[in-house]
Design an enzyme around this catalytic site. Structure first.
Site, PDB file in Angstrom:
ATOM      1  N   HIS A   1      40.279  34.250  32.063  1.00 56.94           N
ATOM      2  CA  HIS A   1      40.718  35.275  33.018  1.00 56.94           C
ATOM      3  C   HIS A   1      41.399  34.625  34.215  1.00 56.94           C
ATOM      4  CE1 HIS A   1      38.682  38.890  31.400  1.00 56.94           C
ATOM      5  NE2 HIS A   1      37.887  37.995  30.861  1.00 56.94           N
TER       6      HIS A   1
ATOM      7  N   GLU B   1      42.840  36.024  36.579  1.00 60.87           N
ATOM      8  CA  GLU B   1      42.590  36.807  37.804  1.00 60.87           C
ATOM      9  C   GLU B   1      41.184  36.552  38.347  1.00 60.87           C
ATOM     10  OE1 GLU B   1      42.264  37.868  34.831  1.00 60.87           O
ATOM     11  OE2 GLU B   1      40.833  39.517  34.677  1.00 60.87           O
TER      12      GLU B   1
ATOM     13  N   CYS C   1      42.282  37.747  27.642  1.00 56.06           N
ATOM     14  CA  CYS C   1      40.965  37.858  27.008  1.00 56.06           C
ATOM     15  C   CYS C   1      41.079  38.697  25.740  1.00 56.06           C
ATOM     16  CB  CYS C   1      39.947  38.393  27.994  1.00 56.06           C
ATOM     17  SG  CYS C   1      38.237  38.171  27.441  1.00 56.06           S
TER      18      CYS C   1
END
Lengths: 252, 409, 211
Positions: free
Chosen positions: C190, C192, C80
């Site tokens: 993202h 994650e 990001c």
């Protein structure tokens, strides 16, 4: 158009997930971490944890809950309820939340939104708006989990929070929430016409067609659903299939 | 412990709070309201030697000691006895369309196949939400109702007297409310009257729970003229020249023997079903169009309990003044027993809301009882028992609270 | 085998650490120069303003550390804001200088400013091929069109098209959603927070570090 996000909203009291109607009632419906994990595995796009009693007890206590979910739920997590200070936000993010939802504090001190979005970034700050219908096309802003009227007009307030720097709005219809009778489409339509930040519609979904109806008539970006999932009325898959069949794009 | 402090109403001198819920030992149990005299000694809720109130004891028994299938069986046997086969009403359900009566009437009709007639003893002054819920009870819940509104002039005068003489403005209302079930049963030729909650849920004597048929003394009076309303007897009202005995018809209980001869029985659904007031809320929202109060009810944290009468908040204000416990204490105690909140949380809520003054309908209340604000406060302050209240720097404070933060704790 | 997540006070590091642990990596959160340089893989997380991010990196004297680490050719991934800072500069709040590790700049996402396309871009959106396929990269085994979670208002514009690993479309505009230059990777989304597919990307990175 964006893919519509389907978000599971889990209201929490201590170690229980609860579900009320009109933001009233503390009926227990399960264990929050387990529910979040189940919904994640079934394809939900995001989780919102709301501390349902933060307003009562002048505290907020979801950090442990979020930390636990963080270790096995790999989608965005928002936490709300009792976020009152910059430190509260810091703690929430440190525990693993990606966004915080703020209502009561913002109404009492609108600058708080501005301040918080400058420190943490707008994308972190969700303005949570509780709306109660008071007349034709008129809704009033409530705080303290649907308990205290503020005299503020919802549409004006929505425009205001956008100016202050909120990244998204989570718009909850107090009249519809928990009833499983469908969203307040009119409310969502009127608010979405007046702001340019993403809107999460919350409150009222009882069956798949409710979300289709909402999205066809109001320019919202996401739906936050609770009863329909917690009472196992529809699965995440069914809801998404139904949207897809109606030419509404979602993450598969 | 200061035993020199006087305790009004014959209340226990030592103020104690239940170790499990937050109710105090000052809570009165039900009285025979039409005999309610000024200065009368109150019977109160019982605490056992472990400091636990009888409502909590009853509740624990309920959780473990009762076979609910068996009770449901008993209910069905009872209902089978009274169920009509010719379309006539077979059960009277008294209530206002609040969550409890909404649940009771609806489930009797739609699950147990009875033909209920709901009867409502009108609130003093309907709130908007109360009226709406009452209407929805019929329109959405699919039930029949008779709304009985007594002569307002008399009702107001009695309520005024009740407020000033007894600090119990609801006393006349309760007389009528208790009577209307059996009275309507007699009038319609119905033999079964079914109430919702069992009073034992709130700490009336335990024996009442094991015998579902209510003590008939509650609503029979063999000598109507001696009935008291606001501490003033019917005879005195009539002698003063404004009323005749006819005006008191709504308050005159049926003759006990007439009721017995008519085969009328009074039961509590809460004896037969595992009663949970909050679940009644959910049920009534889902089935009878019930809606919670749009705002937090004054004096408490909740929105779903007792929201139909503008005078209601003043009932709780007077329990606060006389017994030291307000609406929040009652709501919170119930929710602790039903495992919705912990005692600690209840205690916190009581501290936060119990002493909140009910502002919203204050002016209307003063108008209703035809009193000035000064007269109001004079009566209020006269009834503060010294063993409960202490004046500190011109402000009245509780000597004891459930969180042990009173002036004397 | 050790992976370092750079700690400069920004970003949802707990999720990052959880995700890597979930995929079996030994991961540490650090701003210590030695620990970073010794690691087998390094992650630069981040959300929020570019200028704030660069300020914080400078505050903790991490700019040189990162550059030195990159010279070792060991795997590196910016996520990001972490991806955006790899570039020369950003136009957010006036011009701010970035790490300059990949040539190009960061601009505001051009949207059609109609009611339909809002900023920030908060949504699940599809990764598509640029010209090369993804095998051997962090996107190895990922199906084209997979949805990843995005939340941003700015995007990177690499000068060299060969650095573009994936393209994503928003509001009629195709932007670069991930980059690759040697062993330096960047993801605008993202991983994650992108469910199972995101975890696969993280797993790919871990495998790279093991080599």
């Amino acid at each position: 158009m964006n893919k519509i996000r389907v978000i599971a909203r889990i209201d929490v009291k201590n170690e229980h997930a609860i579900k009320g109607i009109h933001l009233e009632g503390l009926r227990k419906v399960g264990k929050p971490n387990k529910m979040a994990l189940d919904y994640y595995k079934n394809g939900i796009d995001e989780i919102v944890f709301m501390d349902a009693v933060a307003a009562y007890y002048d505290r907020n206590s979801l950090s442990e809950l979020i930390q636990n979910s963080c270790s096995d739920v790999f989608i965005p997590i928002t936490v709300g309820g009792g976020i009152r200070t910059i430190d509260d936000i810091k703690d929430a993010l440190k525990s693993g939340a990606d966004k915080v939802a703020i209502n009561t504090k913002a109404v009492q001190d609108p600058e708080f939104i501005n301040h918080a979005s400058k420190i943490f970034g707008s994308q972190c700050i969700v303005s949570s708006i509780e709306a109660k219908e008071i007349g034709e096309n008129k809704w009033e802003v409530y705080t303290d989990n649907g308990r205290e009227p503020t005299g503020l007009d919802v549409i004006e307030w929505a425009r205001n929070v956008e100016k202050l720097g909120a990244g998204e709005i989570m718009l909850t219809s107090i009249d519809k929430e928990g009833t499983k009778k469908g969203f307040d489409v009119n409310l969502c339509q009127m608010v979405s016409n007046q702001v340019t930040i993403p809107i999460i519609a919350s409150g009222g979904m009882g069956k798949s067609s409710d979300s289709v109806k909402l999205i066809k008539h109001a320019n919202v970006d996401a739906i936050a659903i609770a009863s329909v999932l917690h009472y196992k009325l529809e699965s995440v898959q069914n809801i998404k299939s139904s949207l897809t069949e109606n030419k509404i794009r979602v993450r598969i | 412990m200061n035993t020199e402090l006087k305790a009004y109403y014959g209340l226990p001198k030592e103020v104690k709070f239940c170790k499990k819920c937050v109710i105090s030992n000052q809570r009165p149990s039900s009285t025979v309201e039409f005999k309610n005299e000024k200065g009368e000694k109150k019977k109160v809720i019982n605490f056992n030697e472990d400091g636990i109130c009888s409502a909590c004891v009853y509740h624990d028994e309920k959780e473990t000691g009762i076979d609910w299938d068996d009770r449901d069986g008993k209910l069905r046997v009872l209902l089978d006895k009274f169920r009509s086969s010719d379309g006539s009403y077979d059960v009277i359900v008294p209530g206002s369309g609040g969550k409890d009566s909404a649940f009771t009437a609806h489930i009797l009709k739609y699950k147990y196949g009875m033909n209920p007639l709901t009867v409502t003893w009108a609130p003093h002054l309907y709130t908007d939400i109360g009226w709406k819920n009452m209407q929805e009870w019929m329109h959405t819940g699919g039930l029949d109702n008779i709304l009985y509104t007594p002569n307002g002039i008399l009702h107001k005068e009695m309520t005024k007297n009740a407020f000033h003489n007894l600090l119990h403005p609801f006393q006349p209302f309760i007389v009528g409310q208790r009577i209307i079930g059996p009275a309507m049963a007699k009038r319609f030729g119905v033999k079964l009257v079914m109430y919702g909650e069992n009073q034992a849920e709130y700490g009336n004597s335990i024996e009442e729970n094991t015998n579902p048929i209510m003590d008939m003394d509650f609503f029979s009076s063999d000598d109507a003229l001696s009935m008291k309303f606001g501490g003033v007897s019917m005879k005195e009202y009539i002698d003063m020249g404004h009323y005749t005995k006819d005006d008191f018809a709504p308050y005159i209980a049926p003759e006990k023997q007439d009721l017995i001869d008519a085969g009328i029985e009074v039961h509590y659904l809460g004896y037969y079903l595992n009663w949970d007031p909050q679940e009644c809320y959910y049920y009534s929202v889902e089935n009878t169009g019930f809606q919670a109060n749009p705002v937090r009810t004054e004096g408490t944290y909740s929105k779903y309990s007792s929201i139909d009468d503008k005078i209601d908040p003043f009932h709780y204000l007077t329990t606060l003044i006389k017994f030291g416990i307000g609406r929040c204490t009652y709501d919170a105690a119930q929710e602790v027993r039903n495992d919705k909140i912990t005692r600690e949380e209840a205690s916190y809520l009581v501290d936060k809301y119990d002493t909140e003054f009910p502002d919203i309908y204050f002016k209307e209340f003063l108008e209703y009882i035809d009193s000035t604000e000064d007269e109001f406060w004079e009566t209020i302050d006269k009834h503060r028992s010294p063993h409960i209240w202490k004046k500190v720097d011109g402000v009245w404070m509780l000597r004891h609270t459930c969180s042990s933060t009173g002036t004397d704790d | 085998m050790k992976i370092a997540v750079i700690d400069y006070g920004i970003g949802n590091v707990r999720s990052m650490l959880s995700a890597f642990e979930n995929q079996g990596a030994h991961v540490i959160l650090t701003r210590n120069k030695e620990e970073i340089l010794e690691s087998d893989g390094v992650i630069l997380p981040g959300v929020g303003a570019f200028s704030h991010g660069m300020e914080s990196l400078n505050k903790y004297s991490l700019v040189e550390v990162i550059k030195d680490y990159i010279e070792t050719n060991k795997p590196f991934m910016g996520i990001c804001l972490g991806m955006q800072m790899l570039f020369d500069e950003s136009e957010e709040f006036g011009k701010t200088v970035g790490l300059g590790l990949i040539s190009g700049s960061v601009i505001r996402l051009p949207t059609a400013d109609t009611k339909n396309e809002k900023l920030p871009h908060v949504s699940w959106n599809e990764l598509n091929f640029k010209s090369s396929k993804w095998s051997g990269t962090i996107l190895d085994g990922i199906k084209e069109g997979s949805d990843m979670y995005f939340v941003h208002s700015f995007v990177a514009k690499p000068d060299n098209v060969d650095n573009i690993l994936s393209i994503t479309e928003y509001s009629g505009y195709k932007f670069c959603s991930s980059v690759k230059k040697g062993n330096v990777y960047g993801c605008q989304f993202h991983p994650e927070k992108s469910g199972k597919i995101g975890l696969k990307i993280i797993n790919n990175f871990i495998r790279m570090c093991e080599k």
